[in-house]
Design a protein around this motif. Sequence first.
Motif, PDB file in Angstrom:
ATOM      1  N   ILE A  12       6.763   3.361   9.118  1.00  0.00           N
ATOM      2  CA  ILE A  12       5.304   3.406   9.066  1.00  0.00           C
ATOM      3  C   ILE A  12       4.859   4.740   9.644  1.00  0.00           C
ATOM      4  N   GLN A  14       1.497   7.636   9.912  1.00  0.00           N
ATOM      5  CA  GLN A  14       0.067   7.850   9.730  1.00  0.00           C
ATOM      6  C   GLN A  14      -0.168   8.949   8.707  1.00  0.00           C
ATOM      7  N   LYS A  15      -1.276   8.835   8.016  1.00  0.00           N
ATOM      8  CA  LYS A  15      -1.659   9.846   7.034  1.00  0.00           C
ATOM      9  C   LYS A  15      -1.647  11.225   7.678  1.00  0.00           C
ATOM     10  N   PRO A  82      -1.248   8.109   1.669  1.00  0.00           N
ATOM     11  CA  PRO A  82      -1.117   6.686   1.298  1.00  0.00           C
ATOM     12  C   PRO A  82      -0.441   6.489  -0.062  1.00  0.00           C
ATOM     13  N   SER A  85       3.309   5.771  -0.273  1.00  0.00           N
ATOM     14  CA  SER A  85       3.836   4.459   0.116  1.00  0.00           C
ATOM     15  C   SER A  85       4.653   3.893  -1.037  1.00  0.00           C
ATOM     16  N   SER A 112       5.500   3.076   4.493  1.00  0.00           N
ATOM     17  CA  SER A 112       4.075   2.733   4.445  1.00  0.00           C
ATOM     18  C   SER A 112       3.317   3.835   5.167  1.00  0.00           C
ATOM     19  N   ILE A 114      -0.242   4.840   6.542  1.00  0.00           N
ATOM     20  CA  ILE A 114      -1.514   4.194   6.884  1.00  0.00           C
ATOM     21  C   ILE A 114      -2.597   5.243   7.130  1.00  0.00           C
ATOM     22  N   PRO A 115      -3.823   4.954   6.709  1.00  0.00           N
ATOM     23  CA  PRO A 115      -4.922   5.926   6.834  1.00  0.00           C
ATOM     24  C   PRO A 115      -5.251   6.228   8.297  1.00  0.00           C
TER      25      PRO A 115
END
Lengths: 115, 113
Positions: A12, A14-15, A82, A85, A112, A114-115
């Motif tokens: 995971i 972050q953008k 995103p 992903s 993934s 995430i924004p």
Amino acid sequence: QQQVKQSPQSLIVQKGGISIINCAYENTAFDYFPWYQQFPGKGPALLIAIRPDVSEKKEGRFTISFNKSAKQFSLHIMDSQPGDSATYFCAASRDSGAGSYQLTFGKGTKLSVIP
Amino acid sequence: DAGVTQSPTHLIKTRGQQVTLRCSPKSGHDTVSWYQQALGQGPQFIFQYYEEEERQRGNFPDRFSGHQFPNYSSELNVNALLLGDSALYLCASSLGDRAFGYTFGSGTRLTVV
């Protein structure tokens, strides 16, 4: 033993961050190392590939780093979005000489962003 | 330009039955390779067809067989289906037998019940 080990299993990020996926192989006869991107319900699509005569290859936001002595290679995704992903697979095969040219895949990394 | 086309997209079969999956390669490609992708796993090589002959084979039992036609399209047949055969079956086409230049289809999702 023709095996490619991939890690992590899931990631995971972050953008805007950097995604890093690692792979290790055992068969020194491998000389073609592609990375594939797979979206749900779709087949794998070639993202970028490298041969062992270079240590790094960059295409846009995607970079492969290759360490022949350690038998390891990695995928770096810069400025992750995103839309990145997906599940990413490393793979390896022979590309010259006698023998099988089948692709051996890692087990995949689910990314993934995430924004 | 059409890519690799696989049919059907989804299939449900009963244990013990037989199934045939089909693949039309990308225009200009002459080699078809079949892979099995179990849920949560990477694809595993089944076999490869070139010039209508099986050229390479992975570690799959004889229940898995195939065929390539003169127009380069291919079929994958699985006999005596087991629950463990449930997977996404991917076809990849290429020009020649190297993995460089592979184009994968979207696969056939086979469910054995």
